[in-house]
Motif scaffolding. Sequence first.
Motif, PDB file in Angstrom:
ATOM      1  N   PHE A   1       0.704  -1.570   0.026  1.00  0.00           N
ATOM      2  CA  PHE A   1      -0.055  -0.071   0.062  1.00  0.00           C
ATOM      3  C   PHE A   1       0.873   1.385   0.067  1.00  0.00           C
ATOM      4  O   PHE A   1       0.593   2.139  -0.775  1.00  0.00           O
ATOM      5  CB  PHE A   1      -1.001   0.033   1.198  1.00  0.00           C
ATOM      6  N   TRP A   2       1.800   1.383   0.985  1.00  0.00           N
ATOM      7  CA  TRP A   2       2.973   2.476   0.931  1.00  0.00           C
ATOM      8  C   TRP A   2       3.537   2.915  -0.366  1.00  0.00           C
ATOM      9  O   TRP A   2       3.848   3.865  -0.580  1.00  0.00           O
ATOM     10  CB  TRP A   2       3.475   2.346   2.423  1.00  0.00           C
ATOM     11  N   LEU A   3       4.023   1.506  -0.696  1.00  0.00           N
ATOM     12  CA  LEU A   3       4.854   1.765  -2.149  1.00  0.00           C
ATOM     13  C   LEU A   3       4.111   2.337  -3.115  1.00  0.00           C
ATOM     14  O   LEU A   3       4.641   3.077  -4.079  1.00  0.00           O
ATOM     15  CB  LEU A   3       5.399   0.044  -2.476  1.00  0.00           C
TER      16      LEU A   3
ATOM     17  N   PHE B   1       5.818  12.489  -3.402  1.00  0.00           N
ATOM     18  CA  PHE B   1       6.606  13.359  -3.911  1.00  0.00           C
ATOM     19  C   PHE B   1       6.359  14.217  -4.978  1.00  0.00           C
ATOM     20  O   PHE B   1       5.537  14.035  -5.639  1.00  0.00           O
ATOM     21  CB  PHE B   1       7.693  12.461  -4.390  1.00  0.00           C
ATOM     22  N   PRO B   2       6.989  15.591  -4.713  1.00  0.00           N
ATOM     23  CA  PRO B   2       6.457  16.547  -5.803  1.00  0.00           C
ATOM     24  C   PRO B   2       7.265  16.135  -7.107  1.00  0.00           C
ATOM     25  O   PRO B   2       7.951  15.704  -7.641  1.00  0.00           O
ATOM     26  CB  PRO B   2       7.259  17.782  -5.282  1.00  0.00           C
TER      27      PRO B   2
ATOM     28  N   LEU C   1      11.071  15.402 -13.147  1.00  0.00           N
ATOM     29  CA  LEU C   1      11.126  15.751 -14.716  1.00  0.00           C
ATOM     30  C   LEU C   1      12.333  15.743 -15.398  1.00  0.00           C
ATOM     31  O   LEU C   1      12.407  15.155 -16.551  1.00  0.00           O
ATOM     32  CB  LEU C   1      10.562  17.489 -14.637  1.00  0.00           C
ATOM     33  N   ALA C   2      13.402  15.869 -14.648  1.00  0.00           N
ATOM     34  CA  ALA C   2      14.844  16.059 -15.248  1.00  0.00           C
ATOM     35  C   ALA C   2      14.980  14.508 -15.525  1.00  0.00           C
ATOM     36  O   ALA C   2      15.264  14.154 -17.000  1.00  0.00           O
ATOM     37  CB  ALA C   2      16.062  16.459 -14.393  1.00  0.00           C
TER      38      ALA C   2
ATOM     39  N   ALA D   1       0.434   6.335 -15.670  1.00  0.00           N
ATOM     40  CA  ALA D   1       1.067   6.012 -14.200  1.00  0.00           C
ATOM     41  C   ALA D   1       1.000   7.192 -13.222  1.00  0.00           C
ATOM     42  O   ALA D   1       1.093   6.711 -12.075  1.00  0.00           O
ATOM     43  CB  ALA D   1       2.742   5.753 -14.789  1.00  0.00           C
ATOM     44  N   TRP D   2       0.922   8.273 -13.721  1.00  0.00           N
ATOM     45  CA  TRP D   2       0.678   9.398 -12.758  1.00  0.00           C
ATOM     46  C   TRP D   2      -0.549   9.512 -11.853  1.00  0.00           C
ATOM     47  O   TRP D   2      -0.582   9.484 -10.636  1.00  0.00           O
ATOM     48  CB  TRP D   2       1.078  10.695 -13.573  1.00  0.00           C
TER      49      TRP D   2
END
Length: 270
Positions: A102-104, A111-112, A117-118, A142-143
């Motif tokens: 669950f936490w994974l 996380f922001p 992005l990079a 995925a997001w």
Amino acid sequence: MGRALRNIFVAGCVLLWLIPLYLLIVNSLTAAGGYTGTPDWVPQGFAIFDNLHIAWSEAGIGPSFLVSLLYSVVCGAVAVLVAAMAAFAVVVLPVPRPAFWFWLIYSGTLFPLQMFLAPLFGLYADANLYDTRLGLMLVYAAWAVPFAFFLIRNQMTTMPPEVTEAAMLDGASFRRIFWRIHVPLMSSGLGAAFIFQFTAVWNDLLLGITLSRSPEVQPVMAALTTLNSAYGSSGPPVILAGALIVSVPTLLVFLLFRGLFLRGVTAIAR
């Protein structure tokens, strides 16, 4: 007295929310050449159709609108399906250490997005996924999974385990239990999760301007920023007309499916 103060507070909040919407509609009615430089509180003409035509056709909002609709519907549906399967695995299946899983999965929302992005840009450039519809659809799906997983898992934990046990005694497989029992019982929660993810993908700007540049690939919010820079000399009416176009789908989704959304949120919050 308490009820009166509460009503005044609610009315004030509604008024603060409606003022920007009112100014957007009123100033999008003004002809681009007739804009004075300051927001109008009273309509100055009725050139909204001309502004909408410029924003849709000449400024290129139309193709981005359609492709963003594709992203929102497909990626939202895929994310909800994957999240429902993951929630079923964590809650129902006898997997070891379900709290860890669950936490994974849920950590994807903690996380922001800027910190990814990079490396994501470098990965997409190496894999030839940059500025492609497939690349944006993969990252959007995925997001959207972690938050949809959180919502669906919360509702699934409220379902009595006796339902699953009775189905297993009747010889049903886990696949049949998922599709024939859990999915129909969670239809309102799945619908609410889809509305959340549809809105999130539709309103995305950061991923759109980072991973795409072509008008036929860029989502509509990225196209709106291009409209702001390219047609800034035409005045805000054209830009506001584009913003009005962009706001229509999410408004329609909430108006058409508000009953499903409220039932889903209620089921998730139990």
